[in-house]
Scaffold this motif. Structure first.
Motif, PDB file in Angstrom:
ATOM      1  N   VAL A  19       0.845  -1.202   0.000  1.00  0.00           N
ATOM      2  CA  VAL A  19       0.000   0.000   0.000  1.00  0.00           C
ATOM      3  C   VAL A  19       0.880   1.252   0.000  1.00  0.00           C
ATOM      4  O   VAL A  19       0.652   2.195  -0.761  1.00  0.00           O
ATOM      5  N   LEU A  20       1.909   1.239   0.853  1.00  0.00           N
ATOM      6  CA  LEU A  20       2.802   2.408   0.926  1.00  0.00           C
ATOM      7  C   LEU A  20       3.541   2.623  -0.395  1.00  0.00           C
ATOM      8  O   LEU A  20       3.732   3.759  -0.828  1.00  0.00           O
ATOM      9  N   TYR A  21       3.950   1.519  -1.036  1.00  0.00           N
ATOM     10  CA  TYR A  21       4.625   1.628  -2.334  1.00  0.00           C
ATOM     11  C   TYR A  21       3.715   2.315  -3.342  1.00  0.00           C
ATOM     12  O   TYR A  21       4.147   3.168  -4.113  1.00  0.00           O
ATOM     13  N   ILE A  22       2.421   1.907  -3.325  1.00  0.00           N
ATOM     14  CA  ILE A  22       1.473   2.472  -4.296  1.00  0.00           C
ATOM     15  C   ILE A  22       1.320   3.978  -4.054  1.00  0.00           C
ATOM     16  O   ILE A  22       1.416   4.779  -4.991  1.00  0.00           O
ATOM     17  N   PHE A  23       1.127   4.358  -2.783  1.00  0.00           N
ATOM     18  CA  PHE A  23       1.026   5.789  -2.462  1.00  0.00           C
ATOM     19  C   PHE A  23       2.285   6.525  -2.900  1.00  0.00           C
ATOM     20  O   PHE A  23       2.230   7.596  -3.509  1.00  0.00           O
ATOM     21  N   SER A  24       3.447   5.944  -2.569  1.00  0.00           N
ATOM     22  CA  SER A  24       4.715   6.603  -2.903  1.00  0.00           C
ATOM     23  C   SER A  24       4.863   6.745  -4.412  1.00  0.00           C
ATOM     24  O   SER A  24       5.308   7.785  -4.902  1.00  0.00           O
ATOM     25  N   ALA A  25       4.469   5.683  -5.141  1.00  0.00           N
ATOM     26  CA  ALA A  25       4.605   5.723  -6.596  1.00  0.00           C
ATOM     27  C   ALA A  25       3.721   6.821  -7.178  1.00  0.00           C
ATOM     28  O   ALA A  25       4.136   7.558  -8.077  1.00  0.00           O
ATOM     29  N   LEU A  26       2.477   6.928  -6.638  1.00  0.00           N
ATOM     30  CA  LEU A  26       1.560   7.960  -7.136  1.00  0.00           C
ATOM     31  C   LEU A  26       2.127   9.354  -6.884  1.00  0.00           C
ATOM     32  O   LEU A  26       2.107  10.223  -7.773  1.00  0.00           O
ATOM     33  N   VAL A  27       2.657   9.570  -5.673  1.00  0.00           N
ATOM     34  CA  VAL A  27       3.226  10.881  -5.338  1.00  0.00           C
ATOM     35  C   VAL A  27       4.434  11.160  -6.229  1.00  0.00           C
ATOM     36  O   VAL A  27       4.591  12.263  -6.764  1.00  0.00           O
ATOM     37  N   PHE A  28       5.259  10.146  -6.425  1.00  0.00           N
ATOM     38  CA  PHE A  28       6.453  10.299  -7.259  1.00  0.00           C
ATOM     39  C   PHE A  28       6.060  10.685  -8.687  1.00  0.00           C
ATOM     40  O   PHE A  28       6.600  11.635  -9.259  1.00  0.00           O
ATOM     41  N   LEU A  29       5.084   9.944  -9.244  1.00  0.00           N
ATOM     42  CA  LEU A  29       4.664  10.217 -10.621  1.00  0.00           C
ATOM     43  C   LEU A  29       4.063  11.617 -10.740  1.00  0.00           C
ATOM     44  O   LEU A  29       4.341  12.341 -11.700  1.00  0.00           O
ATOM     45  N   LEU A  30       3.273  12.006  -9.747  1.00  0.00           N
ATOM     46  CA  LEU A  30       2.642  13.328  -9.774  1.00  0.00           C
ATOM     47  C   LEU A  30       3.708  14.430  -9.730  1.00  0.00           C
ATOM     48  O   LEU A  30       3.721  15.340 -10.574  1.00  0.00           O
ATOM     49  N   VAL A  31       4.631  14.320  -8.756  1.00  0.00           N
ATOM     50  CA  VAL A  31       5.640  15.365  -8.573  1.00  0.00           C
ATOM     51  C   VAL A  31       6.585  15.420  -9.776  1.00  0.00           C
ATOM     52  O   VAL A  31       6.825  16.489 -10.353  1.00  0.00           O
ATOM     53  N   GLU A  32       7.106  14.244 -10.175  1.00  0.00           N
ATOM     54  CA  GLU A  32       8.044  14.222 -11.301  1.00  0.00           C
ATOM     55  C   GLU A  32       7.345  14.614 -12.608  1.00  0.00           C
ATOM     56  O   GLU A  32       7.924  15.294 -13.457  1.00  0.00           O
ATOM     57  N   GLY A  33       6.080  14.189 -12.739  1.00  0.00           N
ATOM     58  CA  GLY A  33       5.314  14.531 -13.935  1.00  0.00           C
ATOM     59  C   GLY A  33       5.149  16.035 -14.062  1.00  0.00           C
ATOM     60  O   GLY A  33       5.434  16.618 -15.124  1.00  0.00           O
ATOM     61  N   LEU A  34       4.719  16.677 -12.963  1.00  0.00           N
ATOM     62  CA  LEU A  34       4.551  18.139 -12.971  1.00  0.00           C
ATOM     63  C   LEU A  34       5.883  18.830 -13.248  1.00  0.00           C
ATOM     64  O   LEU A  34       5.946  19.847 -13.951  1.00  0.00           O
ATOM     65  N   LEU A  35       6.949  18.249 -12.701  1.00  0.00           N
ATOM     66  CA  LEU A  35       8.282  18.828 -12.888  1.00  0.00           C
ATOM     67  C   LEU A  35       8.670  18.812 -14.371  1.00  0.00           C
ATOM     68  O   LEU A  35       9.081  19.839 -14.936  1.00  0.00           O
ATOM     69  N   VAL A  36       8.481  17.644 -15.001  1.00  0.00           N
ATOM     70  CA  VAL A  36       8.856  17.506 -16.408  1.00  0.00           C
ATOM     71  C   VAL A  36       7.984  18.418 -17.281  1.00  0.00           C
ATOM     72  O   VAL A  36       8.481  19.129 -18.168  1.00  0.00           O
ATOM     73  N   VAL A  37       6.670  18.427 -17.000  1.00  0.00           N
ATOM     74  CA  VAL A  37       5.752  19.291 -17.755  1.00  0.00           C
ATOM     75  C   VAL A  37       6.194  20.749 -17.625  1.00  0.00           C
ATOM     76  O   VAL A  37       6.278  21.488 -18.624  1.00  0.00           O
ATOM     77  N   SER A  38       6.516  21.156 -16.389  1.00  0.00           N
ATOM     78  CA  SER A  38       6.915  22.553 -16.159  1.00  0.00           C
ATOM     79  C   SER A  38       8.202  22.889 -16.891  1.00  0.00           C
ATOM     80  O   SER A  38       8.333  23.965 -17.489  1.00  0.00           O
ATOM     81  N   VAL A  40       9.394  21.589 -19.595  1.00  0.00           N
ATOM     82  CA  VAL A  40       9.193  21.671 -21.043  1.00  0.00           C
ATOM     83  C   VAL A  40       8.307  22.865 -21.410  1.00  0.00           C
ATOM     84  O   VAL A  40       8.663  23.696 -22.247  1.00  0.00           O
ATOM     85  N   LYS A  41       7.170  22.955 -20.722  1.00  0.00           N
ATOM     86  CA  LYS A  41       6.160  23.939 -21.113  1.00  0.00           C
ATOM     87  C   LYS A  41       6.564  25.369 -20.760  1.00  0.00           C
ATOM     88  O   LYS A  41       6.301  26.312 -21.515  1.00  0.00           O
ATOM     89  N   PHE A  42       7.202  25.524 -19.599  1.00  0.00           N
ATOM     90  CA  PHE A  42       7.499  26.876 -19.137  1.00  0.00           C
ATOM     91  C   PHE A  42       8.982  27.220 -19.255  1.00  0.00           C
ATOM     92  O   PHE A  42       9.489  28.067 -18.532  1.00  0.00           O
ATOM     93  N   ARG A  43       9.676  26.538 -20.157  1.00  0.00           N
ATOM     94  CA  ARG A  43      11.110  26.815 -20.278  1.00  0.00           C
ATOM     95  C   ARG A  43      11.326  28.209 -20.862  1.00  0.00           C
ATOM     96  O   ARG A  43      10.439  28.779 -21.523  1.00  0.00           O
ATOM     97  N   ARG A  44      12.503  28.724 -20.615  1.00  0.00           N
ATOM     98  CA  ARG A  44      12.823  30.061 -21.120  1.00  0.00           C
ATOM     99  C   ARG A  44      13.054  29.968 -22.632  1.00  0.00           C
ATOM    100  O   ARG A  44      13.899  29.209 -23.082  1.00  0.00           O
ATOM    101  N   ARG A  45      12.283  30.737 -23.383  1.00  0.00           N
ATOM    102  CA  ARG A  45      12.342  30.605 -24.826  1.00  0.00           C
ATOM    103  C   ARG A  45      13.256  31.636 -25.488  1.00  0.00           C
ATOM    104  O   ARG A  45      13.749  31.439 -26.594  1.00  0.00           O
ATOM    105  N   SER A  46      13.454  32.783 -24.826  1.00  0.00           N
ATOM    106  CA  SER A  46      14.386  33.775 -25.368  1.00  0.00           C
ATOM    107  C   SER A  46      15.038  34.512 -24.213  1.00  0.00           C
ATOM    108  O   SER A  46      14.641  34.335 -23.058  1.00  0.00           O
ATOM    109  N   ALA A  47      16.004  35.330 -24.518  1.00  0.00           N
ATOM    110  CA  ALA A  47      16.767  36.031 -23.487  1.00  0.00           C
ATOM    111  C   ALA A  47      15.877  36.970 -22.672  1.00  0.00           C
ATOM    112  O   ALA A  47      16.128  37.199 -21.492  1.00  0.00           O
ATOM    113  N   ASN A  48      14.821  37.488 -23.290  1.00  0.00           N
ATOM    114  CA  ASN A  48      13.958  38.449 -22.578  1.00  0.00           C
ATOM    115  C   ASN A  48      12.786  37.771 -21.892  1.00  0.00           C
ATOM    116  O   ASN A  48      11.989  38.422 -21.240  1.00  0.00           O
TER     117      ASN A  48
END
Ligand SMILES: [Cu+2]
Length: 230
Positions: A19-38, A40-48
């Motif tokens: 049960v703890l593994y499942i909870f941990s996996a869900l939290v891991f996927l959520l946090v890492e997923g949001l991190l990767v999305v952020s 890629v999506k919000f990367r700096r595109r130009s100097a300004n």
């Protein structure tokens, strides 16, 4: 990889880990997923390029306060439920194998009435070995040997510092404190189950093995007879 459980208690504990593994996996996927999305999506595109600056967000702050609280509360409920199912420890309201004064007669009576046992073995933990004193009077310093499918109770004391008894396949860990007695119950099929002192207890802690050999009754009887002649 979890050690395959051979007792009901070990099974209950393993289930809780899943049960703890499942909870941990869900939290891991959520946090890492949001991190990767952020990234890629919000990367700096130009100097300004600069992100929108936000100061305070009640909705988000409430969410990341409430969500972990709920998560921890749910894990707590799963844990209490698992603790209540443990045979060796009594119930949550009436825990058995927690430490008692060595000559506490009330505790001794309660422990002896808790469960019908076939064999009681007195165990002394010391730096850095477990000594097993059998009812027949002999003492062994290597592996614990017991007959299969019999209910065993270990009455464990420490001669020096804090140690801990834990055979993962057989059930939960129990602390062994100087001046107090701890109790462990188990009933196991034949096999060798590996464990070791689970609290750092000095230089040779890592060599303080606590292996349990569970053998057929006839083999056990022969072993006892051999020990008595020594
Ligand atoms: Cu130890």
């Amino acid at each position: 990889m979890l050690v395959p459980p051979v007792s009901q208690d070990a099974q209950v504990i393993n289930n809780l880990y899943v049960v703890l593994y499942i909870f941990s996996a869900l939290v891991f996927l959520l946090v890492e997923g949001l991190l990767v999305v952020s990234v890629v999506k919000f990367r700096r595109r130009s100097a300004n390029d600069a992100p929108i600056q936000i100061h305070g967000h009640t909705g988000l702050e409430t969410m990341w306060t409430i969500l972990p609280m709920v998560l921890v509360a749910v894990i707590f409920l799963f844990s209490v439920n698992a603790m209540n199912q443990l045979q060796a420890t009594g119930t949550f309201n009436d825990p058995l194998n927690h430490v008692h004064g060595i000559n506490d007669q009330v505790a001794i009576k309660r422990v002896s009435e808790a469960k019908k046992v076939d064999i009681v073995i007195n165990v002394t933990a010391r730096q850095w070995m477990w000594q097993y004193k059998y009812a027949d009077g002999f003492v062994v310093n290597q592996d614990l040997v017991v007959p299969e499918n019999k209910t065993i109770r270990l009455d464990i004391v420490s001669a020096d510092v804090i140690h801990a008894w834990w055979i993962p396949a057989l059930g939960g860990m129990i602390y062994v404190n100087p001046g107090e007695m701890s109790h462990v119950w188990f009933n196991a099929p034949g096999g060798t189950y590996y464990g070791q002192c689970n609290v750092f207890c000095g230089l040779a802690h890592s060599q303080m093995l606590s292996n349990v050999k569970v053998v057929p009754q006839a083999e056990y009887d022969a072993w006892v007879a051999e020990q008595k002649t020594k």
